[in-house]
Write an enzyme that holds these catalytic residues in place. Sequence first.
Site, short mmCIF file in Angstrom:
data_model
loop_
_atom_site.label_atom_id
_atom_site.label_comp_id
_atom_site.label_asym_id
_atom_site.label_seq_id
_atom_site.Cartn_x
_atom_site.Cartn_y
_atom_site.Cartn_z
N GLY A 99 0.82 -1.21 0.00
CA GLY A 99 0.00 0.00 0.00
C GLY A 99 0.86 1.26 0.00
O GLY A 99 1.66 1.46 0.91
N GLY A 109 -0.30 4.44 0.16
CA GLY A 109 -1.07 5.59 0.63
C GLY A 109 -0.20 6.43 1.56
O GLY A 109 1.02 6.33 1.56
N PHE A 110 -0.85 7.25 2.40
CA PHE A 110 -0.09 8.11 3.31
C PHE A 110 0.80 7.30 4.25
O PHE A 110 1.96 7.63 4.46
CB PHE A 110 -1.05 8.98 4.12
CG PHE A 110 -1.71 10.04 3.30
CD1 PHE A 110 -0.98 11.15 2.90
CD2 PHE A 110 -3.03 9.93 2.92
CE1 PHE A 110 -1.58 12.15 2.13
CE2 PHE A 110 -3.64 10.92 2.16
CZ PHE A 110 -2.91 12.02 1.76
N GLY A 111 0.26 6.19 4.81
CA GLY A 111 1.02 5.40 5.77
C GLY A 111 2.20 4.69 5.13
O GLY A 111 3.35 4.83 5.58
N VAL A 157 -2.11 -7.49 -4.70
CA VAL A 157 -1.83 -8.49 -3.67
C VAL A 157 -3.06 -9.36 -3.48
O VAL A 157 -4.18 -8.85 -3.36
CB VAL A 157 -1.42 -7.82 -2.35
CG1 VAL A 157 -1.31 -8.85 -1.23
CG2 VAL A 157 -0.10 -7.10 -2.53
N GLU A 202 -18.04 18.05 2.20
CA GLU A 202 -17.23 18.57 1.11
C GLU A 202 -17.91 18.37 -0.24
O GLU A 202 -17.95 19.28 -1.08
CB GLU A 202 -15.85 17.88 1.10
CG GLU A 202 -14.93 18.42 2.17
CD GLU A 202 -13.78 17.48 2.50
OE1 GLU A 202 -13.05 17.77 3.46
OE2 GLU A 202 -13.61 16.46 1.80
N ALA A 209 -5.58 10.87 7.49
CA ALA A 209 -4.28 10.86 6.82
C ALA A 209 -3.16 11.12 7.83
O ALA A 209 -2.10 10.50 7.77
CB ALA A 209 -4.25 11.92 5.71
#
Lengths: 447, 447
Positions: free
Chosen positions: A28, A30-32, A96, A188, A333
Amino acid sequence: MQLNANDYPDIDLTPSGADKRPHVVIVGAGFGGLACARAMGGHAVRVTIVDRHNYHLFVPLLYQVATAALSPADIAEPIRKILRRHENIDVVMGEVGGVDVARRRVLIQEAGYVPYDRLVLATGSKYDYFGNEHWAKYAPGLKTVADARQIRASVLLGFERAEMCRDRDRQKALMTSVIVGGGPTGVEMAGAIAELARWSLRRDFRNIDPRSARIILVEAGPRILAPFPEELARYAHASLERMGVEILTDQAVRDIGPEGALIGDEFVRASTMVWGAGVKASPAAQWLGIEADRQGRIPVGKDLAVEGTEDIYSIGDTALTLDDRGEPLPGLAQVATQQGAHLGKSLVAQLERGAAPAAFRFRNRGNTAIVGRNAAIFDFGKRRLKGRFAWMLWALVHVYLLVGFEQRMLVSLQWLWRWITYQSGARLIAYDPSERGRGSQGSEPPG
Amino acid sequence: MQLNANDYPDIDLTPSGADKRPHVVIVGAGFGGLACARAMGGHAVRVTIVDRHNYHLFVPLLYQVATAALSPADIAEPIRKILRRHENIDVVMGEVGGVDVARRRVLIQEAGYVPYDRLVLATGSKYDYFGNEHWAKYAPGLKTVADARQIRASVLLGFERAEMCRDRDRQKALMTSVIVGGGPTGVEMAGAIAELARWSLRRDFRNIDPRSARIILVEAGPRILAPFPEELARYAHASLERMGVEILTDQAVRDIGPEGALIGDEFVRASTMVWGAGVKASPAAQWLGIEADRQGRIPVGKDLAVEGTEDIYSIGDTALTLDDRGEPLPGLAQVATQQGAHLGKSLVAQLERGAAPAAFRFRNRGNTAIVGRNAAIFDFGKRRLKGRFAWMLWALVHVYLLVGFEQRMLVSLQWLWRWITYQSGARLIAYDPSERGRGSQGSEPPG
């Protein structure tokens, strides 16, 4: 775990050879995952980051792609480009399908496997339809570029078809949007669709007035923006109503179909529906064959290691981490980024110097949501902000957080330009509805 | 013309009512159609422009979307936005299925009809596979955003898969591109792929060297860039070879399949194939039931009226117009634009003041092609330009010709930035191959 050997050929996808450095595999980007990889850049470990896409997506701005303000490429950056300067980091693009825990391998569909010494699962979350997965076709969430393109096409096509429509009821339906869930994403989206209709498209049509578009925000709880202090939620509520958004609280969506949504006892015909009512973690827990919490999250310890394992970690939306008061950390995030950076540093210390695992502590940088032009809210715990200054701070923070410098420059210029001209930037109808719903979750065609 | 009445409901898609102004309907919002509409803006005629997309596409820069330098939204502008300030111009988004000449109606699939007093057919051209239409699946042309996204995904995915591949032959095939046709499009594509591999992706991979990518440009004639003077073609040939492109002239592509192309007697395995070998007009001639030339073009008179009709005109790639020497005018944006502007003015004069139709005369503004960074050619008839100055002029001209001001600003900034950094802007893999080849020609999912 049942896996078909034909789907996972016995091919090592990393260059094996002479590299004896311990190998950390991150699933992954993403942010992490990205923060974790970066923290290990240049150290004496080998890192491989696996993602099904070739790009990192800045999800907090995805609603702007969905509402035709930005292009997908404005908020996506190739993973290889981000990590290029670290010779110890490899990138593998693939889907995966599982983890072979006994042989320490991540299995990549139709390609092979990636062996690991330490595994970090940072696969994020997806929208939860609470058993009504068939609603997803009509009311997509907002997690991928394909989601955003589907929503954008449905809003814009709605106006195009309404312009040609001679049936008043159908015309009204074509100009109606229903947004399910009054969290930050729902707020939003509702605000951005309202601005699109009221400002950007205002003078584009001859037979319809886009300003008469109906935008309905449905929240099952007693108020919108539950995680925020009531004062800020009230401000957002009032701002949305001023923009023409109808807010229905204490109302459940009971059915969603091709023609619209059943809200309470009333069926509302709508051409655009957006789902933002709940998330669940991606299926990483199933890969490990361990028990997840109700939202699919993997319980991890203070050191972010998956309970009951020694070499597997999980961060971000995939992981269930508790704060000092025993409450789960939210799926934000900033949580994922802090966890990734912490884990990367901790793994380097363990693998390079044999240090003990360090405990993670979340530092709240403040929580924010944007309502519309000149209207945003910030909650820093003790201090709160709302209005135009909060909006400027929101814009600054988001431009700053965008990964690439080029993106920052372009996005800030586009925002400035749109803010001056009340225009929308990326109004292409760009989605073929028939492409949805084929194949697995990995089939979205972004970009 | 056989049409199923169910496909075309009896609904007038324009507001009928009190508007008694003569009604000009334009099919196609490319360079020709748009120029024609603009020329009639603000005059005492009613204009409706019909297109299957909601945007005008700046096709000359599409190769930059295909090679990951620009985003689709950078070169596309909503038609409504372009024409917004003219109250006398309507826009209808829909797929034209035919023309009912007797009743003076343009038929829009699944929607209804648009009645006309004068009809302008500006539907452009598409790639011609000379009877091998099944090749299109593997070797798309470069006419739509979907084409560009398919090519971009195949080039980038080729490198991603090559990076993980352990079979040398397959790895080489994954890094091989075959471009069919040595015209301006083929030359631009070959040059741009070479630059992508040699500069932008250079440092992104660990197991492969993108600079070893094989790019083959195949031309059936004796030299590339046949419409240009030999001196300029020779310069382009040498520039491409310096960039690592293999140029095969006097070679025919005899077959194209999923694995590669049969060039002469040699089968070349390739993951990316691009078709640029010939075009034919869109099926507007069939709508009218008239005989077209071999390339599907509609013969028109000096006043651009379709021969044998009094109220139907055709411009751009759809039309066969002859110059003073009896040669057909080439399928260039400048021809379409000049014809559109001329016809718009002429129609206004006829309808407002009863003037006689005016004869069209093409003024050659110069012909250009770009080879790569710092290398372009210009042919102004007597004067010729090549090299870095030609490249700068090419960039200036194309930025200037981009329709919207915002686009101009963004594209020029991106080019400047990429020129300084040798980077590529929009490297998302953005195409799901399974979405191709479904349904009609109108099914492409752009954006």
